[in-house]
Design an enzyme around this catalytic site. Structure first.
Site, short mmCIF file in Angstrom:
data_model
loop_
_atom_site.label_atom_id
_atom_site.label_comp_id
_atom_site.label_asym_id
_atom_site.label_seq_id
_atom_site.Cartn_x
_atom_site.Cartn_y
_atom_site.Cartn_z
N GLU A 124 0.79 -1.24 0.00
CA GLU A 124 0.00 0.00 0.00
C GLU A 124 0.82 1.29 0.00
OE1 GLU A 124 -2.85 -0.22 3.19
OE2 GLU A 124 -3.94 -1.86 2.26
N GLU B 298 -5.79 -8.64 0.82
CA GLU B 298 -6.39 -8.31 2.12
C GLU B 298 -7.87 -8.02 1.91
OE1 GLU B 298 -4.69 -5.15 4.49
OE2 GLU B 298 -2.66 -5.85 4.04
C1 FCB Z 1 -4.66 -2.15 5.51
C2 FCB Z 1 -3.32 -2.56 6.07
C3 FCB Z 1 -3.39 -3.63 7.12
C4 FCB Z 1 -4.56 -3.44 8.04
C5 FCB Z 1 -5.84 -3.21 7.27
C6 FCB Z 1 -7.06 -3.05 8.12
O1 FCB Z 1 -4.57 -0.86 5.00
O2 FCB Z 1 -2.49 -3.04 5.03
O3 FCB Z 1 -2.17 -3.65 7.81
O4 FCB Z 1 -4.31 -2.45 8.95
O5 FCB Z 1 -5.69 -2.08 6.44
#
Ligand code: FCB
Length: 445
Positions: free
Chosen positions: A174, A354
């Site tokens: 990110e 994620e």
């Molecule tokens: C993302 C992050 C991860 C976590 C989630 C909720 O932005 O990569 O580490 O904090 O959000």
């Protein structure tokens, strides 16, 4: 049991090669912040800043994953996933981000990867999940060419030691969050508030990513390598042309800035114009470096966004459920995003690296019936399947997160885990969502 209607998806439809995983990040779970030679990162420093972390917490212990590795590996295996995404703490394996390696730090990741191998679980390693060694930041961090060179050396060393044992490697997690939240909004480490600095950091990280890709290929040519981006569809909050324009620029800043640069070797012209003097300094070879081909892009998806030039968007106005982070639950956005990435960039391979949700959990009689999280995960798995039906090469899905953990500036108040962590006793308790996942992955759901 639960009240949910039958989920509209079947695991079999994903095929046998689909990657099913859970994800974590070193800083959020490991603890042992001063153990075995680990040195501070910018996030350790940020935790010490008055008011930076909502509950004033730090990661001296966190989930104590460093000391409970075997137990956590057993939990991962118990879920029935075939993959685990984790990150390496750079300052654990190279305390100053430059110079000597710390063998005890490498030993930990060696044990972690061995533990995965013994359990038949693929290792998906992230090199950088935000915890820049403090010593490098003291020398100018991402604004200093030296830090960029150091990262390439670090990437090569990880590949030299572990590359042949990994299923994939990702350079950065990110870059939008790193640069914008860390250097423009100042709500994440290192807490700087300067847009021109943020855009230079965003650019330098992409250049570093591209150079690291090349370096990774030199050492481990067969290893699948890529980058993980946080992305979401962005809509205008109204038909007002100003909102429509803002949505376009916001999309440019979050999605196109990274994807255009990596896939097309240029930044979006409208965003460059919009940034004006705050745009980054770009050296002659930078865009060639950035557009070094990737094997995959990891997509971190949580919600969609609305852009408004007037009052901030009211997240409750759609009537959809809102998580404990204040994020709207909108699974269709994931399918839309994956399809768009495929249409606009002809991506070779995507993985949802994620996806998950924070809700307030209630521990009752030793059980957590987190039906909302379970339904969130189900609906997003379903959206992923829909994207595959529409021809998008999305080949993996990782739940965020294995464990409740240190949620950055929110501290321990927001719980994303499918396994509950009692921060006093450090006891782990699988939540209903994890029990469901196990059942689903066993094919019996
Ligand atoms: C993302 C992050 C991860 C976590 C989630 C909720 O932005 O990569 O580490 O904090 O959000």
């Amino acid at each position: 049991m639960n009240q949910l209607t039958e989920p509209s998806f079947s695991k079999a439809e994903f095929g046998d090669n689909f990657v099913w995983g859970v994800a974590t990040a070193a800083f959020q779970i490991e603890g042992a912040a001063r153990t075995d030679g680990r040195a501070p990162s910018i996030w350790d420093t940020f935790c010490e800043k008055e008011g930076a972390i909502a509950d004033g917490s730090d990661v001296l212990i966190a989930c104590d994953h460093y000391n409970r590795l075997e137990e956590d590996l057993n939990h991962i295996a118990g879920l029935g996933v075939n993959a685990y995404r984790f990150s390496v703490s750079w300052s654990r394996v190279q305390p100053r981000g430059d110079g000597p390696w710390n063998e005890k730090g490498f030993d930990f990741y060696d044990r972690l990867i061995s533990g995965l191998e013994q359990r038949g679980i693929q290792a998906h390693l992230t090199l950088f999940h935000w915890d820049l060694p403090q010593a490098l930041d003291d020398r100018g961090g991402w604004l200093n060419d030296e830090a960029m060179d150091c990262f390439v050396v670090y990437a090569q060393e990880i590949c030299r030691r572990f590359g042949h044992r990994l299923a994939s490697i990702c350079t950065f997690n990110e870059p939008w969050v790193i640069s914008i939240l860390g250097y423009e909004q100042g709500v994440f480490a290192p807490g700087i508030k300067d847009r021109s600095v943020a855009m230079q950091v965003a650019h330098n990280i992409l250049v570093t990513h591209g150079r690291a890709m090349r370096a990774i290929r030199e050492v481990t040519p067969d290893l699948s390598a890529g980058i993980v981006l946080n992305m979401s569809p962005i809509y205008p909050a109204s038909d007002d042309p100003a909102d429509v324009e803002k949505a376009k620029i916001d999309d440019g800043l979050i999605v196109r800035w990274y994807m255009d640069a990596i896939y097309h070797g240029r930044y979006p012209a409208d965003v460059i114009t919009y940034l004006g003097a705050d745009g980054p300094m770009i050296k002659e070879t930078d865009m060639t470096d950035i557009s070094e081909p990737v094997d995959f892009v990891g997509v971190n998806y949580y919600t969609r966004n609305f852009s408004s030039t007037g009052n901030p968007w009211d997240v409750t106005s759609t009537g959809n459920q809102v998580t404990d982070m204040g994020w709207e639950v909108y699974p269709d956005g994931l399918c839309e995003l994956l399809c768009r990435l495929n249409d606009d960039y002809n991506v070779g391979k995507l993985m949802v690296t994620e996806n998950g949700a924070a809700f307030k959990d209630v521990l009752e009689d030793g059980q957590i019936n987190d039906i909302e999280r379970q339904s969130y995960i189900q609906s997003h798995i379903s959206a992923t399947l829909e994207a595959r039906h529409r021809g998008v090469p999305v080949e993996g899905y990782f739940v965020w997160s294995l464990l409740d953990n240190f949620e950055w500036a929110s501290g321990y108040e927001k719980r994303f885990g499918i396994i509950h962590v009692d921060y006093e006793s450090l006891e782990r308790t699988p939540k209903a969502s994890s029990l469901w996942l196990t059942e689903y992955l066993s094919g019996e759901s």
